[in-house]
Scaffold this motif. Structure first.
Motif, PDB file in Angstrom:
ATOM      1  N   ASN A   1       0.557  -1.004   0.130  1.00 11.97           N
ATOM      2  CA  ASN A   1       0.558  -0.245   0.195  1.00 11.97           C
ATOM      3  C   ASN A   1       0.916   1.287   0.106  1.00 11.97           C
ATOM      4  OD1 ASN A   1      -2.472  -1.540  -0.099  1.00 11.97           O
ATOM      5  ND2 ASN A   1      -3.080  -1.182   2.623  1.00 11.97           N
ATOM      6  N   LEU A   2       0.921   1.997  -0.321  1.00 14.43           N
ATOM      7  CA  LEU A   2       1.001   3.316  -0.474  1.00 14.43           C
ATOM      8  C   LEU A   2       0.335   4.471   0.760  1.00 14.43           C
ATOM      9  CD1 LEU A   2       0.025   5.246  -3.838  1.00 14.43           C
ATOM     10  CD2 LEU A   2       2.315   4.878  -3.211  1.00 14.43           C
ATOM     11  N   LEU A   3       1.439   5.129   1.296  1.00 12.31           N
ATOM     12  CA  LEU A   3       1.636   5.587   2.849  1.00 12.31           C
ATOM     13  C   LEU A   3       1.519   7.090   2.481  1.00 12.31           C
ATOM     14  CD1 LEU A   3       1.880   5.360   5.995  1.00 12.31           C
ATOM     15  CD2 LEU A   3       4.443   5.248   5.673  1.00 12.31           C
ATOM     16  N   LEU A   4       0.678   7.504   2.994  1.00 11.57           N
ATOM     17  CA  LEU A   4      -0.093   8.732   3.342  1.00 11.57           C
ATOM     18  C   LEU A   4       0.833   9.983   4.479  1.00 11.57           C
ATOM     19  CD1 LEU A   4      -0.283  11.263   1.442  1.00 11.57           C
ATOM     20  CD2 LEU A   4      -2.908  11.267   3.493  1.00 11.57           C
ATOM     21  N   GLY A   5       2.500  10.763   5.227  1.00 14.05           N
ATOM     22  CA  GLY A   5       2.632  11.422   5.227  1.00 14.05           C
ATOM     23  C   GLY A   5       2.240  12.841   5.779  1.00 14.05           C
ATOM     24  N   LYS A   6       2.910  12.983   6.541  1.00 17.40           N
ATOM     25  CA  LYS A   6       2.365  14.360   6.712  1.00 17.40           C
ATOM     26  C   LYS A   6       2.214  15.339   5.716  1.00 17.40           C
ATOM     27  CE  LYS A   6       2.883  19.165   9.506  1.00 17.40           C
ATOM     28  NZ  LYS A   6       3.849  19.037  10.733  1.00 17.40           N
ATOM     29  N   VAL A   7       1.276  16.056   5.079  1.00  9.23           N
ATOM     30  CA  VAL A   7       1.012  16.697   4.204  1.00  9.23           C
ATOM     31  C   VAL A   7       1.651  18.009   3.581  1.00  9.23           C
ATOM     32  CG1 VAL A   7      -0.383  17.470   1.627  1.00  9.23           C
ATOM     33  CG2 VAL A   7      -0.586  15.187   3.212  1.00  9.23           C
ATOM     34  N   ASP A   8       2.209  18.891   2.822  1.00  9.05           N
ATOM     35  CA  ASP A   8       2.341  20.438   2.992  1.00  9.05           C
ATOM     36  C   ASP A   8       1.855  21.034   1.203  1.00  9.05           C
ATOM     37  OD1 ASP A   8       3.706  22.676   2.688  1.00  9.05           O
ATOM     38  OD2 ASP A   8       4.899  22.584   3.723  1.00  9.05           O
ATOM     39  N   VAL A   9       1.120  21.038   1.092  1.00  5.58           N
ATOM     40  CA  VAL A   9       0.019  21.639  -0.075  1.00  5.58           C
ATOM     41  C   VAL A   9       1.010  22.555  -0.632  1.00  5.58           C
ATOM     42  CG1 VAL A   9      -1.330  22.328  -1.526  1.00  5.58           C
ATOM     43  CG2 VAL A   9      -1.651  21.032   0.404  1.00  5.58           C
ATOM     44  N   LEU A 233      -8.896   3.600  -1.811  1.00  5.38           N
ATOM     45  CA  LEU A 233      -7.475   2.839  -2.445  1.00  5.38           C
ATOM     46  C   LEU A 233      -6.353   2.057  -2.111  1.00  5.38           C
ATOM     47  CD1 LEU A 233      -7.414   6.655  -4.996  1.00  5.38           C
ATOM     48  CD2 LEU A 233      -8.277   4.719  -5.332  1.00  5.38           C
ATOM     49  N   ASP A 234      -6.500   2.023  -0.742  1.00  7.05           N
ATOM     50  CA  ASP A 234      -5.603   1.374  -0.124  1.00  7.05           C
ATOM     51  C   ASP A 234      -4.298   2.356   0.437  1.00  7.05           C
ATOM     52  OD1 ASP A 234      -7.152  -1.068   0.039  1.00  7.05           O
ATOM     53  OD2 ASP A 234      -6.332  -1.882  -1.478  1.00  7.05           O
ATOM     54  N   ILE A 235      -4.852   3.057   0.222  1.00  3.90           N
ATOM     55  CA  ILE A 235      -3.525   4.217   0.790  1.00  3.90           C
ATOM     56  C   ILE A 235      -3.686   4.187   2.335  1.00  3.90           C
ATOM     57  CG2 ILE A 235      -2.816   6.336   0.611  1.00  3.90           C
ATOM     58  CD1 ILE A 235      -4.589   6.825  -2.308  1.00  3.90           C
ATOM     59  N   GLU A 236      -2.632   3.945   2.791  1.00  2.64           N
ATOM     60  CA  GLU A 236      -2.439   3.986   4.320  1.00  2.64           C
ATOM     61  C   GLU A 236      -1.686   5.351   4.648  1.00  2.64           C
ATOM     62  OE1 GLU A 236       0.300   1.554   7.317  1.00  2.64           O
ATOM     63  OE2 GLU A 236       0.474   0.892   5.560  1.00  2.64           O
ATOM     64  N   GLN A 237      -3.080   5.566   5.887  1.00  5.15           N
ATOM     65  CA  GLN A 237      -2.490   7.434   6.473  1.00  5.15           C
ATOM     66  C   GLN A 237      -1.460   6.602   7.503  1.00  5.15           C
ATOM     67  OE1 GLN A 237      -6.834   9.853   6.714  1.00  5.15           O
ATOM     68  NE2 GLN A 237      -7.154   8.085   6.410  1.00  5.15           N
ATOM     69  N   GLY A 238      -0.135   7.699   7.454  1.00  5.87           N
ATOM     70  CA  GLY A 238       0.678   7.865   8.156  1.00  5.87           C
ATOM     71  C   GLY A 238       0.056   8.505   9.652  1.00  5.87           C
TER      72      GLY A 238
END
Length: 267
Positions: A1-9, A233-238
């Motif tokens: 799975n993809l891992l979604l880390g902290k987001v800085d848009v 979408l099976d994106i894992e949240q960090g």
């Protein structure tokens, strides 16, 4: 799975702008300074640019003369915009898909030839994964670019009609790419349905997943929408993302308590 880390848009948008500027400075007509892999990349890039230029002209016709084109003709032109790049991708990669081991082997030979003497040789598994990701990145880029050619609010109803056939996975993927590469509310039910239909197609699912990942990193998304999209979408949240969610929930609870106290100070 993809891992979604902290987001800085803001930082992500700036990085993408710098990357696009760097790409724009490269001309496919320049004399290659490398070896066979550069020749291959230049040839593929030239083919892609030629096909996309034709599709871009049709897209401009649709945007500029939208009001004077009959709906049936609009849908016909949209299919032509979509079909050109799709045929091109099929033509470029049909041999690769038919014989993936041969392609991976050729990549390994090129890597071996150009790697530093001190570097370790890549394993066969690593090269195959790289080959899969390389093809996926090229296809995802072309799909996203194709969608961008008709990315206009006035065309979205017609795009949805063209993509409404559940058997037209490619059209549905382009439609999803349009919605996931621009700010705005994402139709979660549509993405969820397409994700389900792509579960037996790792290649297509990875493309859809990459569009969703792009959307989450490049735009501000409400917590509930992000959670639903990640689940689809099976994106894992960090952990850092979940911590931010918790902080946001606590902040909203404190504000609600303050407002309640203001309205009912005696309670």
């Amino acid at each position: 799975n993809l891992l979604l880390g902290k987001v800085d848009v803001e930082e992500n948008v700036e990085r993408e702008r710098e990357f696009r500027d760097a790409i724009d400075e490269v001309s496919v007509d320049e004399e290659p300074s490398y070896d066979e892999i550069v020749d291959l990349a230049t040839d593929v890039s030239a083919r892609i640019n030629m096909v996309l230029k034709t599709a871009e002209i049709l897209g401009q016709v649709l945007k500029n003369y939208y009001g004077s084109i009959e709906r049936s003709k609009k849908q016909e032109l949209l299919q032509e915009v979509f079909d050109g790049p799709l045929r091109m991708l099929r033509f470029i990669f049909e041999d690769v898909i038919a014989d993936p081991d041969s392609f991976a082997g050729e990549l390994q030979r090129l890597i071996e030839k150009n790697r530093p003497l001190s570097a370790d040789s890549p394993t066969t598994k690593t090269v195959r994964k790289f080959a899969f990701n390389l093809i996926g990145a090229v296809c995802a880029g072309v799909i996203a670019k194709t969608g961008n050619l008709v990315n206009a609010e006035k065309l979205m109803e017609d795009v949805d009609l063209v993509a409404s056939n559940p058997d037209s996975i490619s059209y549905r993927l382009i439609s999803a790419a349009i919605k996931l590469t621009k700010p705005g509310k994402v139709p979660i039910s549509e993405i969820r349905a397409l994700s389900k239909d792509l579960r037996g197609n790792d290649f297509g699912f990875r493309m859809l997943q990459s569009f969703g990942y792009y959307y989450l990193r490049m735009f501000y998304v409400e917590t509930s929408s992000r959670q639903k999209l990640c689940a689809a979408l099976d994106i894992e949240q960090g952990a850092d993302v979940l911590v931010e969610d918790r902080k946001s929930i606590l902040a909203r609870q404190r504000l609600a308590a303050i407002e309640s106290w203001k309205n009912n100070p005696k309670n």
